[in-house]
Design a protein around this motif. Structure first.
Motif, mmCIF file in Angstrom:
data_model
loop_
_atom_site.group_PDB
_atom_site.id
_atom_site.type_symbol
_atom_site.label_atom_id
_atom_site.label_comp_id
_atom_site.label_asym_id
_atom_site.label_seq_id
_atom_site.Cartn_x
_atom_site.Cartn_y
_atom_site.Cartn_z
ATOM 1 N N ILE A 59 0.877 -1.587 -0.157
ATOM 2 C CA ILE A 59 0.411 -0.222 -0.131
ATOM 3 C C ILE A 59 1.192 1.481 -0.333
ATOM 4 N N VAL A 60 1.553 1.637 -1.171
ATOM 5 C CA VAL A 60 2.339 2.549 -1.148
ATOM 6 C C VAL A 60 1.460 3.886 -0.963
ATOM 7 N N PRO A 87 -5.908 1.673 1.782
ATOM 8 C CA PRO A 87 -5.141 2.345 0.514
ATOM 9 C C PRO A 87 -5.501 3.463 -0.044
ATOM 10 N N HIS A 88 -4.749 4.897 -0.433
ATOM 11 C CA HIS A 88 -5.545 6.157 -0.565
ATOM 12 C C HIS A 88 -6.049 5.253 -1.850
ATOM 13 N N ASP A 89 -5.277 5.063 -2.325
ATOM 14 C CA ASP A 89 -6.428 4.414 -4.057
ATOM 15 C C ASP A 89 -7.249 3.332 -3.760
ATOM 16 N N GLU A 90 -8.534 3.478 -4.458
ATOM 17 C CA GLU A 90 -10.317 2.000 -4.242
ATOM 18 C C GLU A 90 -9.178 1.791 -4.950
ATOM 19 N N GLU A 101 -1.052 -10.489 -2.478
ATOM 20 C CA GLU A 101 -2.710 -10.660 -1.767
ATOM 21 C C GLU A 101 -2.280 -11.099 -0.651
ATOM 22 N N LEU A 102 -1.537 -12.684 -0.591
ATOM 23 C CA LEU A 102 -1.121 -12.954 0.909
ATOM 24 C C LEU A 102 0.033 -12.933 1.698
ATOM 25 N N ARG A 103 0.633 -12.001 0.910
ATOM 26 C CA ARG A 103 1.861 -10.800 1.684
ATOM 27 C C ARG A 103 0.928 -10.017 3.067
ATOM 28 N N PHE A 104 -0.285 -9.471 2.458
ATOM 29 C CA PHE A 104 -1.743 -9.041 3.401
ATOM 30 C C PHE A 104 -1.792 -9.644 4.148
ATOM 31 N N MET A 105 -2.195 -10.837 3.707
ATOM 32 C CA MET A 105 -3.275 -11.772 4.674
ATOM 33 C C MET A 105 -2.437 -12.351 5.759
#
Length: 172
Positions: A59-60, A87-90, A101-105
């Motif tokens: 999430i930059v 994130p700021h970007d939808e 996505e797995l890294r975020f999870m």
């Protein structure tokens, strides 16, 4: 903010030690200076830093809302704060690969988890970073709802008063 410009006395109710309702922007260093001095709170500050550093490649540009006794002047030990990441970007989530996505999870709180590597152990909740924080993902359009939810107070009658306490907002 060059030096700590946040004046916590202006946003903390002196009678209760809780943040007054609303979002209160702060830098992570300011949060650490105000709330992260005690040993249990320093551990939470380290987890927050680790979480945000791990999420920045995914999430930059984003926002994190933080609530709970950690961002209060409540005495004694504090529980793991709720952290809502957005994130700021939808379209950020849509652009992730399966691996991203797995890294975020790996950094998100999960409920009703069955961990096969632990012999099929069931966990009602699995929180990242050793349980130091509870982390949830939010679309930017849902942040106002999350602010109300994580700032809620449960009365002795069981009634929830949404948004009764403030949250700290961190951006990167």
């Amino acid at each position: 903010m060059e030096e700590s410009e946040m004046i916590w006395d202006d946003v903390i109710d002196p009678a209760t030690g809780w943040l007054v309702p609303g979002r209160h922007f702060a830098e992570l260093d300011e949060i650490q200076d105000e709330f992260g001095r005690a040993e249990d709170r320093a551990r939470i500050c380290r987890a927050l830093r680790e979480l945000l550093e791990a999420l920045k490649p995914l999430i930059v540009s984003g926002t994190a809302l933080i609530s709970g006794t950690f961002v209060s002047r409540q005495p004694g030990p504090c529980e793991a704060p709720m952290v809502v990441v957005s994130p700021h970007d939808e379209s950020t989530l849509e652009s992730w690969t399966d691996a991203e996505e797995l890294r975020f999870m790996h950094h998100e709180s999960l409920e009703d988890v069955l961990v096969g590597s632990l012999g099929g152990s069931y966990l009602a909740t699995l929180d990242p970073l050793g349980g130091a924080v509870q982390v949830y993902y939010s679309a930017p359009s849902d942040l106002d709802n999350w602010e109300q939810l994580i700032g809620a107070v449960t009365m002795s009658s069981g009634t929830d008063i949404l948004g009764a306490r403030g949250v700290v907002e961190v951006e990167w």
